[in-house]
Motif scaffolding. Structure first.
Motif, PDB file in Angstrom:
ATOM      1  N   MET A  22      32.832  20.670  43.881  1.00 33.16           N
ATOM      2  CA  MET A  22      33.768  21.728  43.503  1.00 33.16           C
ATOM      3  C   MET A  22      33.025  22.970  43.020  1.00 33.16           C
ATOM      4  SD  MET A  22      36.232  19.179  41.305  1.00 33.16           S
ATOM      5  CE  MET A  22      34.801  18.199  40.810  1.00 33.16           C
ATOM      6  N   PHE A  23      33.616  24.137  43.289  1.00 32.45           N
ATOM      7  CA  PHE A  23      33.080  25.413  42.809  1.00 32.45           C
ATOM      8  C   PHE A  23      34.245  26.208  42.218  1.00 32.45           C
ATOM      9  CE2 PHE A  23      31.517  29.649  42.659  1.00 32.45           C
ATOM     10  CZ  PHE A  23      30.131  29.598  42.671  1.00 32.45           C
ATOM     11  N   VAL A  24      34.092  26.648  40.978  1.00 33.48           N
ATOM     12  CA  VAL A  24      35.125  27.426  40.292  1.00 33.48           C
ATOM     13  C   VAL A  24      34.566  28.800  39.959  1.00 33.48           C
ATOM     14  CG1 VAL A  24      36.641  27.581  38.282  1.00 33.48           C
ATOM     15  CG2 VAL A  24      36.148  25.341  39.304  1.00 33.48           C
ATOM     16  N   PHE A  25      35.260  29.828  40.403  1.00 36.86           N
ATOM     17  CA  PHE A  25      34.817  31.200  40.146  1.00 36.86           C
ATOM     18  C   PHE A  25      35.790  31.891  39.198  1.00 36.86           C
ATOM     19  CE2 PHE A  25      34.625  35.774  41.750  1.00 36.86           C
ATOM     20  CZ  PHE A  25      33.510  36.086  40.987  1.00 36.86           C
ATOM     21  N   ILE A  26      35.259  32.447  38.129  1.00 37.10           N
ATOM     22  CA  ILE A  26      36.067  33.212  37.184  1.00 37.10           C
ATOM     23  C   ILE A  26      36.142  34.655  37.673  1.00 37.10           C
ATOM     24  CG2 ILE A  26      36.355  33.970  34.812  1.00 37.10           C
ATOM     25  CD1 ILE A  26      36.626  30.927  35.243  1.00 37.10           C
ATOM     26  N   SER A  27      37.290  35.022  38.238  1.00 36.12           N
ATOM     27  CA  SER A  27      37.505  36.374  38.737  1.00 36.12           C
ATOM     28  C   SER A  27      38.440  37.120  37.786  1.00 36.12           C
ATOM     29  CB  SER A  27      38.057  36.332  40.159  1.00 36.12           C
ATOM     30  OG  SER A  27      38.057  37.615  40.756  1.00 36.12           O
ATOM     31  N   THR A  28      39.116  38.114  38.287  1.00 41.55           N
ATOM     32  CA  THR A  28      39.888  39.004  37.435  1.00 41.55           C
ATOM     33  C   THR A  28      41.097  39.576  38.174  1.00 41.55           C
ATOM     34  OG1 THR A  28      39.824  41.169  36.317  1.00 41.55           O
ATOM     35  CG2 THR A  28      38.288  40.838  38.103  1.00 41.55           C
ATOM     36  N   VAL A  29      42.146  39.878  37.435  1.00 49.49           N
ATOM     37  CA  VAL A  29      43.302  40.542  38.043  1.00 49.49           C
ATOM     38  C   VAL A  29      42.969  41.978  38.437  1.00 49.49           C
ATOM     39  CG1 VAL A  29      45.035  39.103  36.895  1.00 49.49           C
ATOM     40  CG2 VAL A  29      44.188  41.185  35.748  1.00 49.49           C
ATOM     41  N   ALA A  30      41.805  42.473  38.029  1.00 50.26           N
ATOM     42  CA  ALA A  30      41.390  43.825  38.415  1.00 50.26           C
ATOM     43  C   ALA A  30      41.208  43.955  39.916  1.00 50.26           C
ATOM     44  CB  ALA A  30      40.088  44.210  37.703  1.00 50.26           C
ATOM     45  N   THR A  60      49.423  39.624  46.648  1.00 50.17           N
ATOM     46  CA  THR A  60      49.289  41.081  46.593  1.00 50.17           C
ATOM     47  C   THR A  60      47.939  41.507  47.178  1.00 50.17           C
ATOM     48  OG1 THR A  60      50.635  41.127  44.583  1.00 50.17           O
ATOM     49  CG2 THR A  60      49.300  43.077  45.046  1.00 50.17           C
ATOM     50  N   PRO A  61      47.916  42.530  48.032  1.00 55.03           N
ATOM     51  CA  PRO A  61      46.636  42.988  48.589  1.00 55.03           C
ATOM     52  C   PRO A  61      45.627  43.362  47.505  1.00 55.03           C
ATOM     53  CG  PRO A  61      48.483  44.000  49.742  1.00 55.03           C
ATOM     54  CD  PRO A  61      49.066  43.286  48.549  1.00 55.03           C
ATOM     55  N   LEU A  62      44.358  43.131  47.805  1.00 55.85           N
ATOM     56  CA  LEU A  62      43.289  43.468  46.865  1.00 55.85           C
ATOM     57  C   LEU A  62      42.904  44.926  47.100  1.00 55.85           C
ATOM     58  CD1 LEU A  62      41.127  40.213  47.079  1.00 55.85           C
ATOM     59  CD2 LEU A  62      43.241  40.674  45.813  1.00 55.85           C
ATOM     60  N   SER A  63      43.360  45.793  46.204  1.00 59.40           N
ATOM     61  CA  SER A  63      43.239  47.237  46.427  1.00 59.40           C
ATOM     62  C   SER A  63      42.395  47.948  45.377  1.00 59.40           C
ATOM     63  CB  SER A  63      44.647  47.863  46.455  1.00 59.40           C
ATOM     64  OG  SER A  63      45.443  47.268  47.448  1.00 59.40           O
ATOM     65  N   ALA A  64      41.548  47.210  44.684  1.00 55.85           N
ATOM     66  CA  ALA A  64      40.707  47.829  43.657  1.00 55.85           C
ATOM     67  C   ALA A  64      39.811  48.902  44.262  1.00 55.85           C
ATOM     68  CB  ALA A  64      39.856  46.771  42.961  1.00 55.85           C
ATOM     69  N   LYS A  65      39.594  49.974  43.504  1.00 59.91           N
ATOM     70  CA  LYS A  65      38.720  51.061  43.949  1.00 59.91           C
ATOM     71  C   LYS A  65      37.531  51.253  42.990  1.00 59.91           C
ATOM     72  CE  LYS A  65      41.245  52.466  47.502  1.00 59.91           C
ATOM     73  NZ  LYS A  65      42.255  51.418  47.477  1.00 59.91           N
ATOM     74  N   ASP A  66      37.602  50.657  41.823  1.00 55.71           N
ATOM     75  CA  ASP A  66      36.541  50.813  40.824  1.00 55.71           C
ATOM     76  C   ASP A  66      35.414  49.810  41.087  1.00 55.71           C
ATOM     77  OD1 ASP A  66      38.602  48.825  39.951  1.00 55.71           O
ATOM     78  OD2 ASP A  66      37.058  48.414  38.457  1.00 55.71           O
ATOM     79  N   PRO A  67      34.182  50.091  40.600  1.00 53.63           N
ATOM     80  CA  PRO A  67      33.040  49.202  40.869  1.00 53.63           C
ATOM     81  C   PRO A  67      33.265  47.764  40.391  1.00 53.63           C
ATOM     82  CG  PRO A  67      32.253  51.316  40.082  1.00 53.63           C
ATOM     83  CD  PRO A  67      33.745  51.346  39.920  1.00 53.63           C
ATOM     84  N   TYR A  68      33.901  47.593  39.240  1.00 46.19           N
ATOM     85  CA  TYR A  68      34.148  46.245  38.727  1.00 46.19           C
ATOM     86  C   TYR A  68      35.049  45.460  39.673  1.00 46.19           C
ATOM     87  CZ  TYR A  68      36.003  42.565  35.658  1.00 46.19           C
ATOM     88  OH  TYR A  68      36.402  41.365  35.121  1.00 46.19           O
ATOM     89  N   GLY A  69      36.196  46.018  40.006  1.00 46.14           N
ATOM     90  CA  GLY A  69      37.121  45.336  40.895  1.00 46.14           C
ATOM     91  C   GLY A  69      36.542  45.091  42.276  1.00 46.14           C
ATOM     92  N   LEU A  70      35.858  46.093  42.825  1.00 51.52           N
ATOM     93  CA  LEU A  70      35.262  45.954  44.150  1.00 51.52           C
ATOM     94  C   LEU A  70      34.179  44.871  44.175  1.00 51.52           C
ATOM     95  CD1 LEU A  70      34.993  49.715  45.189  1.00 51.52           C
ATOM     96  CD2 LEU A  70      36.426  47.976  46.287  1.00 51.52           C
ATOM     97  N   SER A  71      33.382  44.811  43.110  1.00 51.48           N
ATOM     98  CA  SER A  71      32.316  43.800  43.058  1.00 51.48           C
ATOM     99  C   SER A  71      32.896  42.396  42.963  1.00 51.48           C
ATOM    100  CB  SER A  71      31.378  44.069  41.885  1.00 51.48           C
ATOM    101  OG  SER A  71      32.021  43.877  40.629  1.00 51.48           O
ATOM    102  N   LYS A  72      34.022  42.253  42.275  1.00 52.18           N
ATOM    103  CA  LYS A  72      34.664  40.947  42.167  1.00 52.18           C
ATOM    104  C   LYS A  72      35.329  40.556  43.492  1.00 52.18           C
ATOM    105  CE  LYS A  72      34.121  39.285  37.940  1.00 52.18           C
ATOM    106  NZ  LYS A  72      33.634  37.915  37.673  1.00 52.18           N
ATOM    107  N   ILE A  73      35.888  41.528  44.200  1.00 46.38           N
ATOM    108  CA  ILE A  73      36.448  41.250  45.525  1.00 46.38           C
ATOM    109  C   ILE A  73      35.351  40.746  46.460  1.00 46.38           C
ATOM    110  CG2 ILE A  73      37.436  42.298  47.606  1.00 46.38           C
ATOM    111  CD1 ILE A  73      38.993  44.206  45.764  1.00 46.38           C
TER     112      ILE A  73
END
Length: 295
Positions: A95-103, A117-130
């Motif tokens: 198993m692999f569990v990744f702690i991501s973010t609603v960002a 919901t589509p992943l539409s982050a534009k900031d570096p934090y959100g984009l890096s997590k995507i």
């Protein structure tokens, strides 16, 4: 189980380690861990594990330069890539569990936003997590490892970082205030509840939002915090006064404590739907207003 836990010295990582004490946890962090390493720069040598919980990551700051923006990808994406390479060189976990973010959704307003919901982050934090989410999903599918991605909102617990920590500090020092009654609701979840559900949710896999289901308002949350510190209830600033302050802040630049963008966030609802977790794994979290202890 034998568990590899990255980010073990971070806020959530510490809670996970302290909560899952019945398991054999090998901790990874930059310091004060079983394996001390900077995952963004090096590939560690890892022992076999049944589960990997990847909680390491960069968050809680707004990048002011391109270099600071790139740091999010160095830590959140390249660090993940190095971890996966290290796992390949060992033996694959179940198993692999990744702690991501609603960002990753890139939303500043909205009510009960769900996992479709589509992943539409534009900031570096959100984009890096995507980017990290996709890397992990593809890797797990290819390696036949059960993949779980937890998209978390504000995380509550003793001595929290980020916006919640800033609220506590502001109330303690007497400069925190609510705007327009503090009625805007935000999703939040107890770190302990997240840690407790991981062994169960990891057996099933999938992508899940996790919240406390109640989504307290700024007023409710600040009242709870103030009462624990025996402080006066935070004052309220009418919206029209806050709007004037925000307009001044727009002229002063990013360093201003309040501008129009921040005002919009502070007066808008932003909540996330965790129905999927409830239906699939029986997610029954503690309402944060009941379980949150600041120290």
């Amino acid at each position: 189980m034998k568990i590899i836990l990255t980010g073990a010295s971070g806020f959530l990582g510490k809670v996970i380690k302290d909560t899952l004490i019945e398991h054999d946890i090998i901790s990874i962090a930059r310091s004060n861990a079983d394996i001390n390493i900077d995952l963004s720069a090096k590939i560690p040598v890892l022992p076999f594990s049944d589960m990997v919980i990847h909680a390491a990551g960069k968050a809680h700051i707004v990048p002011k330069t391109e270099t600071e923006g790139r740091d999010f990808f160095n830590v959140n994406y390249q660090g993940t890539k190095n971890l996966l390479k290290a796992i390949e060189d060992s033996r694959l976990p179940k198993m692999f569990v990744f702690i991501s973010t609603v960002a990753v959704y890139g939303k500043e307003t909205g009510v009960l936003i769900n996992e479709n919901t589509p992943l539409s982050a534009k900031d570096p934090y959100g984009l890096s997590k995507i980017a990290a989410e996709k890397l992990i999903s593809d890797w797990c599918k290819n390696k036949k490892v059960i993949c779980t991605i937890l998209r978390l909102p504000l995380i509550a617990g003793a001595n929290p970082p980020g916006n919640l920590g800033s609220m506590i500090k502001g109330i303690r020092k007497g400069y925190y205030f609510n705007i327009a009654g503090g009625g805007a609701k935000k999703s939040i979840v107890l770190a302990r509840d997240v840690a407790q559900i991981i062994p169960k949710i990891a057996e099933i896999g999938g992508i899940y939002n996790l919240t406390d289901k109640y989504h307290p308002s700024f007023k409710e949350l600040s009242t709870k915090i103030a009462s624990q510190m025996d402080k006066k209830q935070p004052i309220n600033i009418p919206f029209f006064i806050a709007k004037i302050i925000a307009l001044v802040g727009d002229r002063l630049g990013k360093s201003a404590p309040l501008n129009s963008n921040k005002l919009a966030k502070l007066t808008s609802n932003l909540t996330f739907d965790d129905t999927k977790a409830s239906e699939i794994i029986g997610w029954e979290p503690t309402p944060v207003l009941e379980g949150f202890k600041i120290i």
